[in-house]
Design a protein around this motif. Structure first.
Motif, short mmCIF file in Angstrom:
data_model
loop_
_atom_site.label_atom_id
_atom_site.label_comp_id
_atom_site.label_asym_id
_atom_site.label_seq_id
_atom_site.Cartn_x
_atom_site.Cartn_y
_atom_site.Cartn_z
N ARG A 30 79.18 101.35 24.35
CA ARG A 30 79.98 100.59 25.30
C ARG A 30 79.46 100.71 26.73
O ARG A 30 79.44 99.71 27.47
N PHE A 31 79.04 101.89 27.17
CA PHE A 31 78.48 102.02 28.51
C PHE A 31 77.29 101.07 28.69
O PHE A 31 77.18 100.37 29.71
N VAL A 32 76.40 101.08 27.71
CA VAL A 32 75.22 100.23 27.78
C VAL A 32 75.62 98.76 27.76
O VAL A 32 75.09 97.94 28.51
N GLY A 33 76.58 98.42 26.89
CA GLY A 33 77.05 97.05 26.82
C GLY A 33 77.61 96.56 28.13
O GLY A 33 77.30 95.44 28.60
N ASN A 34 78.45 97.36 28.76
CA ASN A 34 79.03 96.98 30.05
C ASN A 34 77.95 96.80 31.11
O ASN A 34 77.99 95.87 31.92
N GLY A 35 76.99 97.73 31.12
CA GLY A 35 75.92 97.65 32.11
C GLY A 35 75.04 96.42 31.93
O GLY A 35 74.68 95.75 32.90
N LEU A 36 74.70 96.10 30.69
CA LEU A 36 73.89 94.92 30.43
C LEU A 36 74.66 93.64 30.75
O LEU A 36 74.08 92.65 31.22
N HIS A 37 75.96 93.66 30.49
CA HIS A 37 76.77 92.50 30.83
C HIS A 37 76.81 92.29 32.34
O HIS A 37 76.69 91.15 32.83
N ARG A 38 76.95 93.37 33.09
CA ARG A 38 76.92 93.24 34.55
C ARG A 38 75.58 92.71 35.04
O ARG A 38 75.49 92.05 36.09
N ALA A 39 74.52 92.98 34.27
CA ALA A 39 73.18 92.49 34.62
C ALA A 39 72.97 91.04 34.20
O ALA A 39 71.88 90.49 34.41
N GLY A 40 73.98 90.42 33.57
CA GLY A 40 73.91 89.01 33.24
C GLY A 40 73.71 88.67 31.79
O GLY A 40 73.62 87.47 31.44
N ASP A 242 67.22 114.90 31.31
CA ASP A 242 68.52 115.54 31.55
C ASP A 242 69.58 114.99 30.59
O ASP A 242 70.72 114.77 30.98
N SER A 243 69.17 114.74 29.37
CA SER A 243 70.07 114.22 28.34
C SER A 243 69.72 114.88 27.00
O SER A 243 68.65 115.47 26.85
N TYR A 244 70.64 114.73 26.05
CA TYR A 244 70.36 115.11 24.67
C TYR A 244 70.25 113.83 23.83
O TYR A 244 69.86 112.78 24.35
N HIS A 245 70.59 113.90 22.58
CA HIS A 245 70.31 112.79 21.65
C HIS A 245 71.05 111.50 22.00
O HIS A 245 70.48 110.41 21.92
N MET A 246 72.31 111.60 22.39
CA MET A 246 73.16 110.42 22.60
C MET A 246 72.89 109.84 23.99
O MET A 246 73.74 109.87 24.89
N VAL A 247 71.70 109.29 24.17
CA VAL A 247 71.28 108.85 25.50
C VAL A 247 72.12 107.68 26.02
O VAL A 247 72.13 107.43 27.23
N THR A 248 72.81 106.98 25.16
CA THR A 248 73.63 105.85 25.60
C THR A 248 74.92 106.28 26.29
O THR A 248 75.57 105.46 26.95
N VAL A 249 75.31 107.54 26.13
CA VAL A 249 76.54 108.03 26.78
C VAL A 249 76.27 109.21 27.70
O VAL A 249 77.16 109.62 28.44
N GLN A 251 73.99 111.81 30.50
CA GLN A 251 73.93 111.86 31.96
C GLN A 251 73.00 110.84 32.60
O GLN A 251 73.16 110.50 33.78
N GLU A 252 72.03 110.35 31.85
CA GLU A 252 71.06 109.40 32.41
C GLU A 252 71.24 107.99 31.86
O GLU A 252 70.30 107.20 31.87
N ARG A 253 72.44 107.69 31.43
CA ARG A 253 72.69 106.36 30.86
C ARG A 253 72.46 105.25 31.89
O ARG A 253 72.06 104.13 31.53
N GLY A 254 72.69 105.54 33.17
CA GLY A 254 72.46 104.54 34.20
C GLY A 254 70.99 104.13 34.25
O GLY A 254 70.67 102.93 34.37
N LYS A 255 70.11 105.11 34.16
CA LYS A 255 68.67 104.82 34.15
C LYS A 255 68.29 104.04 32.90
O LYS A 255 67.49 103.09 32.96
N LEU A 256 68.88 104.41 31.77
CA LEU A 256 68.63 103.70 30.51
C LEU A 256 69.03 102.23 30.63
O LEU A 256 68.28 101.33 30.22
N ILE A 257 70.20 101.98 31.19
CA ILE A 257 70.70 100.61 31.35
C ILE A 257 69.80 99.81 32.28
O ILE A 257 69.41 98.67 31.97
#
Length: 286
Positions: A30-40, A242-249, A251-257
């Protein structure tokens, strides 16, 4: 039809299908989805067959059922967009690769997050490291009632997010946080899928954005090397420190998005200059 745990965020003419991992839920995307949606982007966070219920629901499905739900969701999103991108976490990344192998003219690019061909991270329990044996063991009738429990740190370095997810998981809220363990037969199906895709990586023609923790507790960087050496397409890699396996949720999810959006946007702009390819996804599986 959108399932209760899924989300569909309508945006531009480039769409991203998000695929969660084994025993997981669309919430982990969901974090990734929201971020990508904000990006258009238009975004569909899908639910894999057999997930978001109890263990019996999951055990009633195989990897082919999981994949069939991916092809159906991709066809649904493709109706609304000109460019289709597919991104997945862990096993979801393998399913994304499978779709790109089968539908090379329909998938414009891939986001591969914490891809897990091999369960070989530093916190993986012994049964995880021997998971490659599970297809044989379960086919012989061993371990059909066994479950491999989730273990600390649950793939999440951010303690606040971890406590929230683990609390929901241990409370039995499978729609929000998934199951608290991996049934052995389902892990065996995971291994069958992994082997099937790994042996066909050379058929991947879609550009790949690979994001992986350099300190992944579930899947080591061996998994990244398998993609970089195996696929027949350009690969862009982001290692997160600065993350473990669940990179989509984590600490660095913003960079991922941010990096995912830039990668997908760049491909969409390139595709817009090319002649249309004509083919469209059907809902049928292989």
């Amino acid at each position: 039809m959108i399932k209760p745990s899924e989300f569909h965020l309508r945006g531009g003419r480039s769409g991203v299908l998000l695929i969660h991992g084994l025993t997981g839920t669309p919430t982990e995307m969901r974090f990734v989805g929201n971020g990508l949606h904000r990006a258009g982007f238009s975004v569909l966070g899908m639910q894999l067959a057999g997930h978001c219920g109890d263990a019996a629901d999951l055990l009633a499905t195989s990897w082919r059922d999981w994949y069939a739900s991916v092809t159906a969701a991709a066809a649904r999103l493709r109706e609304d967009v000109d460019h289709l991108f597919v991104a997945g976490l862990s096993m979801g990344a393998i399913l994304a690769l499978k779709l790109a192998i089968d539908r090379p003219h329909d998938v414009d690019g891939l986001g591969l997050y914490g891809t897990t061909f091999f369960h070989d991270g530093w916190a993986t329990p012994p049964i995880g490291r021997l998971a490659f044996l599970l297809p044989l063991l379960t086919s012989l009738g061993f371990g059909r009632d066994k479950v491999s429990a989730e273990v600390e740190p649950y793939g999440i370095k951010d303690e606040r997010i971890r406590n929230r997810v683990v609390g929901a998981m241990l409370a039995g809220d499978s729609q929000a946080a998934g199951l608290a363990g991996f049934p052995w037969p389902s892990l065996a199906e995971f291994q069958r899928l992994s082997r099937h895709v790994r042996h066909r990586l050379g058929r991947v023609r879609a550009p790949c954005f690979v994001a992986h923790s350099s300190d992944d507790d579930v899947a080591s960087l061996r998994n990244v090397r398998a993609i970089e050496r195996g696929v027949g397409a350009p690969v862009e890699t982001l290692l997160l420190g600065d993350s473990y396996h669940m990179v989509t949720v984590d600490q660095e999810r913003g960079k991922l998005i941010e990096r995912s959006a830039a990668f997908f946007r760049r491909i969409a702009e390139q595709r817009a200059l090319e002649p249309p390819q004509g083919a469209r996804l059907a809902t049928a599986t292989e």
